[in-house]
Design an enzyme around this catalytic site. Structure first.
Site, PDB file in Angstrom:
ATOM      1  CG  ASP A 106      -4.142  -5.061 -12.957  1.00 32.83           C
ATOM      2  OD1 ASP A 106      -5.353  -4.842 -12.806  1.00 32.83           O
ATOM      3  OD2 ASP A 106      -3.307  -4.174 -13.237  1.00 32.83           O
TER       4      ASP A 106
HETATM    5  N1  URA Z   1      -2.703  -0.494 -10.175  1.00 36.28           N
HETATM    6  C1  URA Z   1      -2.540  -1.269 -11.272  1.00 36.28           C
HETATM    7  O1  URA Z   1      -2.244  -0.778 -12.342  1.00 36.28           O
HETATM    8  N2  URA Z   1      -2.724  -2.591 -11.129  1.00 36.28           N
HETATM    9  C2  URA Z   1      -3.024  -3.176  -9.952  1.00 36.28           C
HETATM   10  O2  URA Z   1      -3.152  -4.393  -9.895  1.00 36.28           O
HETATM   11  C3  URA Z   1      -3.184  -2.362  -8.828  1.00 36.28           C
HETATM   12  C4  URA Z   1      -3.017  -1.010  -8.969  1.00 36.28           C
END
Ligand code: URA
Length: 231
Positions: A106
């Protein structure tokens, strides 16, 4: 028999210029092969054996694929291009290769991200059947009880059609855990933590398969690695 390749292709593949640019350099006498000025673009080169120079610079053979381990900073997106946001590729040196990130973090997640042009390797790391382990350091708000830890580890409902697969959870100090998962569902860690009534406030990936995030690689920095470091 040793594999040969045309001189203009060898130079163009090295990323120094287009095929027509390198032809011009050859005509201008700027390219030397084994100490001799190269006379024609179709001269046969033996990669790894012939020594090719453009002016004073030795042009080494093109590697088949490249692999970068990036410590992704917050604020950049895991994509190859975007109209407005900075992408993870903007952090690497400019390249003519078709580089792409293996999997997704993310925008606010930091840490280990593999970037390559090796589609087959990426496919096998991301395949759900391979169960490649990914470990995250997670800071959260709220109270995570023993029972919550047990639920995270056993698999729990995060609103998908089936519960999450078993995971590994370990305390990492007050308000923090290490969570290792073998799936790669959308926002998986955040949704798992939210399913036990807490909220992720900081998320960092520290391991993917055999790769671990080096302690001495600052956020926003990358390191070139070998395929053998990964599989
Ligand atoms: N899980 C998440 O919620 N976000 C990420 O970036 C990676 C794994």
């Amino acid at each position: 028999m040793e594999k040969t390749i045309r001189l203009d292709k060898y130079l163009a593949d090295s990323g120094h210029g287009t095929r027509s640019e390198v032809k011009k350099w050859i005509r201008a006498g700027r390219v030397f092969v084994d100490g001799q000025p190269a006379r024609s673009a179709d001269l046969k080169i033996i990669p790894g054996t012939s020594r090719v120079f453009l002016d004073e610079e030795e042009i080494l053979p093109q590697e088949e694929f490249v692999y970068y381990l990036l410590n992704k900073p917050a604020g950049c997106i895991t994509a190859t291009e975007d109209r407005s946001a900075r992408t993870v590729l903007d952090l690497l040196p400019p390249s003519r290769r078709n580089l792409f990130p293996v999997g997704r973090l993310d925008k606010d997640t930091v840490g280990l991200l593999l970037i390559t042009d090796d589609g087959q390797l990426a496919h096998s790391l991301l395949s759900p059947r391979k169960h490649v382990a990914k470990t995250y350091y997670v800071e959260y708000t709220g109270i995570l009880t023993e029972q919550d830890m047990f639920r995270l580890a056993s698999g729990l409902d995060i609103g998908d059609d089936r519960p999450t697969a078993p995971a590994e959870v370990r305390t990492a100090g007050p308000g923090a855990v290490f969570l290792t998962i073998t799936e790669g569902r959308f926002h998986q860690v955040k949704r798992m933590i939210s399913a036990v009534g807490c909220e992720v406030i900081y998320l960092k990936r520290i391991r993917m398969g055999r790769l671990t995030l080096p302690d001495d690689l600052p956020e926003g920095s990358w390191r070139k690695i070998e395929k053998g470091d990964i599989v």
